[in-house]
Each structure stands twice: as structure tokens, then as C-alpha cells.
Design an enzyme around this catalytic site. Structure first.
Site, PDB file in Angstrom:
ATOM      1  N   ALA A 218       0.828  -1.207   0.000  1.00 35.15           N
ATOM      2  CA  ALA A 218       0.000   0.000   0.000  1.00 35.15           C
ATOM      3  C   ALA A 218       0.862   1.256   0.000  1.00 35.15           C
ATOM      4  O   ALA A 218       1.929   1.300   0.606  1.00 35.15           O
ATOM      5  CB  ALA A 218      -0.918   0.005   1.216  1.00 35.15           C
TER       6      ALA A 218
ATOM      7  N   GLU B  24       4.065  -6.362   8.080  1.00 34.89           N
ATOM      8  CA  GLU B  24       3.035  -5.513   8.680  1.00 34.89           C
ATOM      9  C   GLU B  24       3.144  -5.386  10.194  1.00 34.89           C
ATOM     10  O   GLU B  24       2.890  -4.314  10.764  1.00 34.89           O
ATOM     11  CB  GLU B  24       1.640  -6.026   8.301  1.00 34.89           C
ATOM     12  CG  GLU B  24       1.198  -5.696   6.884  1.00 34.89           C
ATOM     13  CD  GLU B  24       1.689  -6.680   5.845  1.00 34.89           C
ATOM     14  OE1 GLU B  24       1.235  -6.611   4.698  1.00 34.89           O
ATOM     15  OE2 GLU B  24       2.559  -7.534   6.174  1.00 34.89           O
TER      16      GLU B  24
ATOM     17  N   GLU C  15       1.423 -10.121  -0.962  1.00 36.99           N
ATOM     18  CA  GLU C  15       0.078 -10.692  -1.008  1.00 36.99           C
ATOM     19  C   GLU C  15      -0.466 -10.733  -2.427  1.00 36.99           C
ATOM     20  O   GLU C  15      -1.194 -11.665  -2.800  1.00 36.99           O
ATOM     21  CB  GLU C  15      -0.839  -9.902  -0.077  1.00 36.99           C
ATOM     22  CG  GLU C  15      -0.476 -10.119   1.397  1.00 36.99           C
ATOM     23  CD  GLU C  15      -1.241  -9.235   2.347  1.00 36.99           C
ATOM     24  OE1 GLU C  15      -2.020  -9.766   3.158  1.00 36.99           O
ATOM     25  OE2 GLU C  15      -1.056  -7.990   2.284  1.00 36.99           O
TER      26      GLU C  15
END
Length: 262
Positions: free
Chosen positions: A70, A136, A116
Site C-alpha cells: 500500500a 506488517e 500478497e
């Protein structure tokens, strides 16, 4: 569709039945933002709808990163919702309904959501300097785009748990030894090798490949009884195709089959 959305992800026809999709944000390590998410939504739909496309290779531009996950700058500004499609998930990809074969050409590092995305593909070709990680937890987050359950399905659970809990990366060579990737190649050969793998798949009957993958993708989740039913239904659909007759005929006539995909 605006030019801005168009240029963050490019699509080119690599051959008659294979397309190459490239994340085009190298200065941001190909991080996923709202524009990429919107473009990927269209690309997945377009590749699914086009019967002439049998396989897709996904890679990242710039040679340093496949995808860093992200875009944290956009997230920090409150834009996280734009990175997640309600139906298809992160980047409009990780939970998208896809019947076509997707191969990730990981030329650099695949971190967090980038890892992912690679896990959501059917196969992975990695460069020698590629790295895979779900970091993460180092930022107080979790790998909520499929990594927490897909990684333990792809590699030994203890190693997956270690990667998830420490957030530390593994090299391409270790990923190969663990069965996470299909092959490791020289950096400059990553996309070429992924396209060659796609072409090899496309030598086979496309509907038979799609139906086979449709069952194989469910192999870990469903019972053997359910999978047997899925397999029989897939076989029934394949038997109705022109390619079902063409394969044996070509074998008897000692020639290459002419697949029509219907």
C-alpha cells in the site's frame, strides 16, 4: 478513464494469447494507490471478458521492486478505502474472481501487500535479488490482504508463522527451496521467463486449463467429496467444447492441435 489512471498500470499484448500487465510507479516502488486500484479493477474485468486472452503476466516497472504494498502516503492522508475494492479486495486483485492464469514476475522485492498480490497469482517467477516479506507487524498492522492464510498454504507452516510473526524477508533462493516460487532467474530475464512459462501453458487447451485450475484452486479448502463433484462438473463442461474433440484428433493425425477455446 483518465490518462492518469491509464499510465499507472500498462497493458501490452505479448503474444496472441498472453498479455503483460506492468505496475508503473517505480519512484514509489510500485506501491498501490487509488489510481492503481481503479485501473486493476478494469484490467481484471477486461482480461476475463476477452476470450483471446489465456494467460496474464504481472510485474513491476523499474527493476527494484515488484510492489511495496500500500502507498502509505495515501493511507496516511485517509485514502485507504480507495485501495480496497469491496468485492475484489486490495488493489482490486487479491480477492478478484479470476478464471485466467496469472503469473507474477517478481523482479525485486515483494513486500506487504506486494507479497500478497504475488500470493494471489497462480505462479511466481522470481529474480535472483527478489525478496518476499509480510512486515506488517513491524508497523502495528496485519497482512489482511490474504497473506495470513495464503502463505501457510504455500510453504511449511512453521516458516510461514516465522515470516508473519517476525516480518523478516526471505530471499528468492529460499522461496524456491520452500516451494513458494516456480523458478529463480537472472534479473533481466524475469519477465521473459514468466512470459515463456505463460506461452508453455498456452500450448494447451485453454478451457481445459481454466477448468483444471478452477478445481486445483479449491484443493486445500474443500473436502475430497466436494472436489470430486467439482472435478466431474468441470469434465462435463470440457467435453462439450470443440477442443475436446480436437485434442485426440490431432494426436491421431500426429500434428499440433488447433485450439479454438470454445
Amino acid at each position: 478513464m483518465s490518462d492518469k489512471i491509464e499510465q499507472v498500470v500498462t497493458v501490452e499484448r505479448a503474444s496472441e494469447h498472453v498479455v503483460l500487465v506492468t505496475l508503473q510507479r517505480p519512484d514509489a516502488r510500485n506501491a498501490i494507490n487509488a489510481a492503481v486500484t481503479a485501473r486493476m479493477r478494469d484490467i481484471v474485468r477486461e482480461t476475463e471478458a476477452d476470450p483471446s486472452i489465456w494467460a496474464v503476466v504481472l510485474t513491476g516497472a523499474g527493476g527494484k521492486a515488484f510492489c511495496a504494498g500500500a502507498d502509505l502516503k495515501e493511507v496516511s492522508e485517509g485514502g485507504i478505502a480507495g485501495l480496497i475494492d469491496p468485492d475484489a479486495g486490495f488493489a482490486s486483485f487479491v480477492h478478484a474472481s479470476r478464471s485466467k492464469l496469472w503469473i507474477a514476475a517478481v523482479n525485486g522485492f515483494a513486500m506487504a501487500g506486494g507479497c500478497e498480490i504475488s500470493l494471489a497469482c497462480d505462479m511466481i517467477v522470481a529474480s535472483h535479488d527478489a525478496q518476499f516479506a509480510l512486515p506488517e507487524v513491524k508497523r502495528g498492522l496485519i497482512a489482511a490482504a490474504g497473506g495470513l492464510f495464503r502463505l501457510p498454504r504455500r510453504i511449511p507452516r512453521a516458516i510461514a508463522f516465522e515470516m508473519i510473526a517476525t516480518g523478516d524477508p526471505i530471499t528468492a533462493e529460499r522461496a524456491l527451496a520452500l516451494g513458494l516460487v516456480n523458478c529463480v532467474v537472472a534479473k533481466d530475464d524475469t519477465v521473459t521467463a514468466a512470459l515463456a512459462l505463460a506461452e508453455k501453458v498456452c500450448q494447451n487447451a485453454p478451457i481445459a486449463v481454466r477448468e483444471s485450475l478452477g478445481v486445483a484452486r479449491r484443493a486445500i479448502d474443500d473436502t475430497e467429496e466436494a472436489l470430486d463433484s467439482l472435478s466431474n462438473a468441470a469434465q462435463d463442461r470440457v467435453m462439450l467444447t470443440a477442443d475436446f474433440a480436437e485434442g485426440p484428433k490431432a494426436f491421431v493425425e500426429k500434428r499440433q492441435p488447433n485450439w479454438v477455446g470454445r
